[in-house]
Design a protein around this motif. Structure first.
Motif, PDB file in Angstrom:
ATOM      1  N   VAL A 209      48.170  19.255  44.872  1.00  0.00           N
ATOM      2  CA  VAL A 209      48.026  18.333  43.739  1.00  0.00           C
ATOM      3  C   VAL A 209      48.986  18.738  42.623  1.00  0.00           C
ATOM      4  CG1 VAL A 209      46.465  17.574  41.890  1.00  0.00           C
ATOM      5  CG2 VAL A 209      45.650  17.678  44.244  1.00  0.00           C
TER       6      VAL A 209
ATOM      7  N   ASP B  79      52.556  17.904  43.589  1.00  0.00           N
ATOM      8  CA  ASP B  79      52.787  16.463  43.538  1.00  0.00           C
ATOM      9  C   ASP B  79      52.938  15.974  42.096  1.00  0.00           C
ATOM     10  OD1 ASP B  79      53.050  13.902  44.799  1.00  0.00           O
ATOM     11  OD2 ASP B  79      50.990  13.456  44.185  1.00  0.00           O
ATOM     12  N   ILE B  80      52.069  16.439  41.216  1.00  0.00           N
ATOM     13  CA  ILE B  80      52.143  16.035  39.809  1.00  0.00           C
ATOM     14  C   ILE B  80      53.429  16.568  39.175  1.00  0.00           C
ATOM     15  CG2 ILE B  80      51.094  16.310  37.526  1.00  0.00           C
ATOM     16  CD1 ILE B  80      48.367  16.319  38.956  1.00  0.00           C
TER      17      ILE B  80
ATOM     18  N   THR C 203      56.315  14.453  40.385  1.00  0.00           N
ATOM     19  CA  THR C 203      56.275  13.098  39.835  1.00  0.00           C
ATOM     20  C   THR C 203      56.641  13.069  38.352  1.00  0.00           C
ATOM     21  OG1 THR C 203      54.538  12.536  41.404  1.00  0.00           O
ATOM     22  CG2 THR C 203      54.807  11.059  39.548  1.00  0.00           C
ATOM     23  N   THR C 204      56.150  14.043  37.584  1.00  0.00           N
ATOM     24  CA  THR C 204      56.352  14.024  36.131  1.00  0.00           C
ATOM     25  C   THR C 204      57.589  14.785  35.673  1.00  0.00           C
ATOM     26  OG1 THR C 204      54.970  15.991  35.821  1.00  0.00           O
ATOM     27  CG2 THR C 204      53.884  13.827  35.691  1.00  0.00           C
TER      28      THR C 204
ATOM     29  N   LYS D  30      55.775  23.616  37.492  1.00  0.00           N
ATOM     30  CA  LYS D  30      54.498  23.827  38.176  1.00  0.00           C
ATOM     31  C   LYS D  30      53.529  24.680  37.374  1.00  0.00           C
ATOM     32  CE  LYS D  30      55.933  23.240  42.956  1.00  0.00           C
ATOM     33  NZ  LYS D  30      55.998  23.865  44.281  1.00  0.00           N
TER      34      LYS D  30
ATOM     35  N   THR E 229      51.940  22.475  34.777  1.00  0.00           N
ATOM     36  CA  THR E 229      51.072  21.516  35.461  1.00  0.00           C
ATOM     37  C   THR E 229      49.793  22.193  35.935  1.00  0.00           C
ATOM     38  OG1 THR E 229      53.033  20.300  36.194  1.00  0.00           O
ATOM     39  CG2 THR E 229      50.966  19.824  37.323  1.00  0.00           C
TER      40      THR E 229
ATOM     41  N   VAL F 267      45.999  21.102  34.928  1.00  0.00           N
ATOM     42  CA  VAL F 267      45.002  20.745  35.947  1.00  0.00           C
ATOM     43  C   VAL F 267      43.768  21.640  35.818  1.00  0.00           C
ATOM     44  CG1 VAL F 267      44.539  20.745  38.441  1.00  0.00           C
ATOM     45  CG2 VAL F 267      46.649  19.725  37.561  1.00  0.00           C
TER      46      VAL F 267
END
Length: 90
Positions: free
Chosen positions: A6, A9-10, A13-14, A18, A21, A25
């Motif tokens: 997850v 992927d985020i 995409t953004t 990491k 992110t 999360v």
């Protein structure tokens, strides 16, 4: 999908790294957990709701010992998807 997937992927995409992110999360998950512990539901429009369900006290039987036990009432966390989310999964 795991939490690491997850986060990857985020991040992809953004365009955010990491590490940042992952912190976001984990902060989101902690916020949801803390709200549920306080008895507050979390509503995310278009996604779903993290809610507390009340399980009533019930009687259970131990068949091998032939005894009856009382299971006390308790609260459990649950997720209820929004109509939009549920329709996309179908």
């Amino acid at each position: 999908m795991t939490k690491a997937e997850v986060v990857s992927d985020i991040a992809r995409t953004t365009g955010v790294d990491k590490e940042t992110t992952l912190m976001v999360v984990e902060a989101f998950m902690e916020s949801v957990k803390d709200s549920l512990v306080r008895g507050e539901n979390v509503y995310l429009r278009g996604f779903g709701s993290f809610i507390i369900k009340e399980r009533a006290e019930k009687t259970a039987r131990n068949i091998s010992k032939k005894t009856t036990i009382i299971i006390p009432k308790r609260r459990i966390p649950a997720f209820k998807p929004s109509k939009l989310f549920a329709s996309k999964v179908k």
